[in-house]
Scaffold this motif. Structure first.
Motif, PDB file in Angstrom:
ATOM      1  N   TYR A   1     152.168  47.303 117.197  1.00  0.00           N
ATOM      2  CA  TYR A   1     150.995  48.059 117.113  1.00  0.00           C
ATOM      3  C   TYR A   1     149.651  47.739 117.345  1.00  0.00           C
ATOM      4  CZ  TYR A   1     148.708  52.600 114.958  1.00  0.00           C
ATOM      5  OH  TYR A   1     148.034  53.483 114.852  1.00  0.00           O
TER       6      TYR A   1
ATOM      7  N   ILE B   1     137.330  51.847 113.367  1.00  0.00           N
ATOM      8  CA  ILE B   1     138.721  52.014 113.146  1.00  0.00           C
ATOM      9  C   ILE B   1     139.049  53.386 112.618  1.00  0.00           C
ATOM     10  CG2 ILE B   1     140.761  51.298 111.345  1.00  0.00           C
ATOM     11  CD1 ILE B   1     139.654  48.608 111.722  1.00  0.00           C
TER      12      ILE B   1
ATOM     13  N   GLY C   1     143.431  51.516 122.104  1.00  0.00           N
ATOM     14  CA  GLY C   1     142.934  52.865 121.635  1.00  0.00           C
ATOM     15  C   GLY C   1     141.236  52.271 121.369  1.00  0.00           C
ATOM     16  N   PHE C   2     141.177  51.197 120.981  1.00  0.00           N
ATOM     17  CA  PHE C   2     139.601  50.668 120.709  1.00  0.00           C
ATOM     18  C   PHE C   2     138.976  50.729 122.117  1.00  0.00           C
ATOM     19  CE2 PHE C   2     139.754  49.397 116.252  1.00  0.00           C
ATOM     20  CZ  PHE C   2     138.376  49.521 116.028  1.00  0.00           C
TER      21      PHE C   2
ATOM     22  N   THR D   1     137.577  54.299 122.985  1.00  0.00           N
ATOM     23  CA  THR D   1     136.630  54.802 122.013  1.00  0.00           C
ATOM     24  C   THR D   1     135.245  53.780 122.001  1.00  0.00           C
ATOM     25  OG1 THR D   1     137.645  53.516 120.193  1.00  0.00           O
ATOM     26  CG2 THR D   1     137.784  55.786 120.119  1.00  0.00           C
TER      27      THR D   1
ATOM     28  N   TRP E   1     137.505  56.106 113.060  1.00  0.00           N
ATOM     29  CA  TRP E   1     137.351  56.988 114.415  1.00  0.00           C
ATOM     30  C   TRP E   1     138.270  56.685 115.398  1.00  0.00           C
ATOM     31  CZ3 TRP E   1     135.515  61.503 112.767  1.00  0.00           C
ATOM     32  CH2 TRP E   1     134.683  61.413 111.693  1.00  0.00           C
ATOM     33  N   THR E   2     138.912  55.893 115.381  1.00  0.00           N
ATOM     34  CA  THR E   2     139.884  55.352 116.511  1.00  0.00           C
ATOM     35  C   THR E   2     141.428  55.607 116.168  1.00  0.00           C
ATOM     36  OG1 THR E   2     138.350  53.704 117.399  1.00  0.00           O
ATOM     37  CG2 THR E   2     140.505  53.714 118.139  1.00  0.00           C
ATOM     38  N   LEU E   3     141.767  55.200 115.061  1.00  0.00           N
ATOM     39  CA  LEU E   3     143.325  55.405 114.981  1.00  0.00           C
ATOM     40  C   LEU E   3     143.632  56.349 114.210  1.00  0.00           C
ATOM     41  CD1 LEU E   3     144.005  51.657 113.703  1.00  0.00           C
ATOM     42  CD2 LEU E   3     143.834  52.621 115.937  1.00  0.00           C
ATOM     43  N   PRO E   4     144.878  56.926 114.639  1.00  0.00           N
ATOM     44  CA  PRO E   4     145.395  57.967 113.788  1.00  0.00           C
ATOM     45  C   PRO E   4     145.805  57.712 112.585  1.00  0.00           C
ATOM     46  CG  PRO E   4     146.961  57.350 115.546  1.00  0.00           C
ATOM     47  CD  PRO E   4     145.900  56.680 115.691  1.00  0.00           C
TER      48      PRO E   4
END
Lengths: 190, 385
Positions: A19, B346, A26-27, A30, B348-351
């Protein structure tokens, strides 16, 4: 009989299970948006309405806020026949007729449109026998602070001052029965 | 009578006062110093927490291609939306102060206070700078220095769960109770992991007070890498970061609040009671950032900077003492702000995780790894000795 659909989901591989690498991926998405928007605020697609207004693309501008076309002498082409206020499904047009000295005989003394009620259907434009009302000002109505204050003061209430306007480089149209009458008499008078 | 007049005479009073001042000079200095430190440090924390509320909204807006709040103004002067925390405060105060019929009045009233107080008290143990030598007096930049400050910190900060739990339990709302139960399970589970993840760092630097821990993170490993916790215990850092995030109830682990399902433990709390819960959350973010920087990023330490100046191998630049103090304070502030912003990013990024995933992550993954890490560290330290 119950029908089922089996959805095959791909099993996660080792790196996806840990993960951390997925978090970094993901970072990266964004953060890219964050820094682009931080250093180039003009790239944010938001329009700060009503301070900032944009031109509508293509034929969308034919469903923008209303106006009443003017004749060459500056009087409104509207003859206060009440067709638009009759057909209006939202009942947002208010007209009070009055007499004029010209051969057209009628003109709107009061012409108000409550844009907060308007559904932007364009039926008033279709109904107008004089080609007077049109929705081609290229202004989007909405985003106002107060419903009943004037349109010029970021409100949603249109009166004669905002409606009876001439667009830039607009050709004066001579369509419409009463208008032709007026034109003919006007020409004879000249 | 004569004695009484003698006591009341101005000369006598002056003499006594000057005697008191002379005898208790250090005590008076200590009181002034402590009051000034509390005012400065807590003022900084409060204003940073206020800024984080607007920062969260602005950062999330920028990450989602929006502009964010920018309409609150004083005389049409918006200052990039910086008036929004004030506007929020005014709004919260103006709202109706409501207590539900089924609620337990006393617990319902004190729950927001209980959730705020432990978080605020803990800041007394945090060293936010080294020391300032004024010549006649030496100021240590820590409000309360104690040899046991690490254990006090763990003990007091774990009291924060009472506020959360009582808030949900006293409201008499089923969703509130559900949120409180989830909060209990989650916070107590992750507290174990937080403590276990920090212990290896404490063992390696053999320091139980936070100021001592920060002092021992000076210098370098192998001459280049700063002697910080992150380079000695990287696994510890990852576990601490995850567990502390979960204990803060922030978004990858926010089933406690669960904005889209149950509103959580503060569902019945309105106006300033809700504001107290929210503010406690933002202060907790700051606390977490400060702890992360103290345990793993050297606290106020600036890389290669010692008491005299900049030092790297044989390379040395002497720097003024006041400049060094300023650099250390700035370093701590910068690290705190960095981690606070990271926590917000974090969110606003991770589900979000499901509740069962949260519990499994804690008991099945993080706890064994942190225990193994602890044992390995102990073995290595023993072997070296």
């Amino acid at each position: 009989m119950i029908r089922t659909k089996k959805i095959e989901s791909k099993p996660l591989n080792f790196f996806e299970k840990i993960y951390i690498i997925e978090v970094i991926r993901g970072f990266s998405v964004t953060l890219k948006h964050f820094f682009i928007n931080l250093f180039f605020p003009s790239k944010i697609p938001t329009i700060s309405y009503p301070e900032e207004k944009v031109l509508l693309p293509g034929n969308a501008k034919l469903k923008s806020r209303h106006r009443i076309k003017l004749r060459s002498d500056g009087t409104p082409k509207c003859v206060a026949c009440m067709m638009c206020s009759t057909i209006c499904p939202a009942d947002c047009i208010h007209i009070e007729a009055a007499e004029t000295e010209t051969p057209v005989e009628k003109y709107p003394k009061v012409f108000n449109i409550d844009i907060s009620k308007c559904v932007m259907c364009g039926l008033c434009v279709e109904a107008c026998p004089e080609d007077a009302i049109s929705m081609d000002t290229n202004e989007i109505a909405g985003g106002a602070y107060s419903r009943f204050s004037n349109f010029q003061k970021d409100g949603l209430f249109l009166t004669k001052n905002e409606l009876f306007i001439k667009l830039k480089d607009e050709k004066i149209s001579k369509l419409g029965a009463a208008n032709r009458l007026e034109n003919e008499y006007g020409e004879r008078n000249d | 009578m004569e004695e009484f007049i003698k006591i009341l005479s101005p000369e006598y009073i002056n003499l006594t006062l000057s005697n008191i001042l002379l005898n208790h000079k250090n005590d008076i200095y200590l009181i002034i110093e402590t009051v000034l430190k509390i005012a400065a440090f807590y003022g900084g924390i409060m204003s940073l927490a206020g800024l984080l509320t607007i920062g969260e909204r602005k950062i999330s807006a920028l990450m989602q291609d929006r502009i964010g709040p920018n309409r609150a103004n004083i005389f049409k002067f918006t200052l990039w939306g910086l008036f929004h925390p004030m506007a929020d405060g005014i709004k919260m105060i103006m709202k109706e102060d409501f207590i539900p019929k089924n609620a337990s009045k006393i617990l319902f009233t004190i729950a927001p206070v209980i959730s705020m107080v432990p978080v605020l008290v803990v800041f007394a143990f945090i060293p936010f700078g080294n020391y300032l030598d004024l010549g006649f007096y030496k100021i240590n930049f820590i409000i309360l220095d104690s040899d046991l400050s690490f254990f006090l910190l763990i003990a007091i900060s774990s009291l924060a769960i009472y506020g959360t739990f009582l808030g949900g339990f006293s409201s008499g709302n089923n969703w509130g109770i559900l949120g409180a139960i989830r909060a209990q399970a989650q916070m107590i589970s992750y507290e174990v992991v937080v403590v276990l993840s920090v212990l290896p760092v404490i063992m390696i630097y053999s320091a139980s007070s936070l100021s001592d821990l920060t002092l021992k993170q000076s210098g370098t490993i192998l001459g280049i890498i700063p002697n910080w916790g992150i380079f000695v215990q990287p696994v510890s850092f990852l576990i601490f970061f995850t567990a502390a995030l979960a204990e803060n109830k922030r978004t990858p682990f926010d089933v406690v609040e669960g904005e889209s399902e149950i509103i959580g433990y503060f569902i019945e709390h309105g106006s300033m009671r809700f504001a107290a819960f929210m503010f406690a959350e933002y202060v907790e973010i700051i606390l977490f950032s400060m702890l992360a920087s103290i345990f793993f990023f050297g606290g106020w330490q600036v890389p290669y900077l010692n008491d005299q100046g900049f030092n790297l191998g044989s390379f040395f630049i002497p720097i003024n003492h006041y400049l060094i103090v300023l650099m250390q304070l700035a370093s701590f502030a910068l690290k705190t702000v960095f981690f606070s912003v990271l926590v917000i990013m974090i969110r606003w990024t991770l589900p979000r995780f499901r509740f069962d995933q949260i519990m499994r992550l804690c008991w099945a993954n993080l706890l064994p790894i942190s225990v193994l890490n602890l044992l390995l560290t102990a073995l290595i330290i023993r072997g070296i000795k």
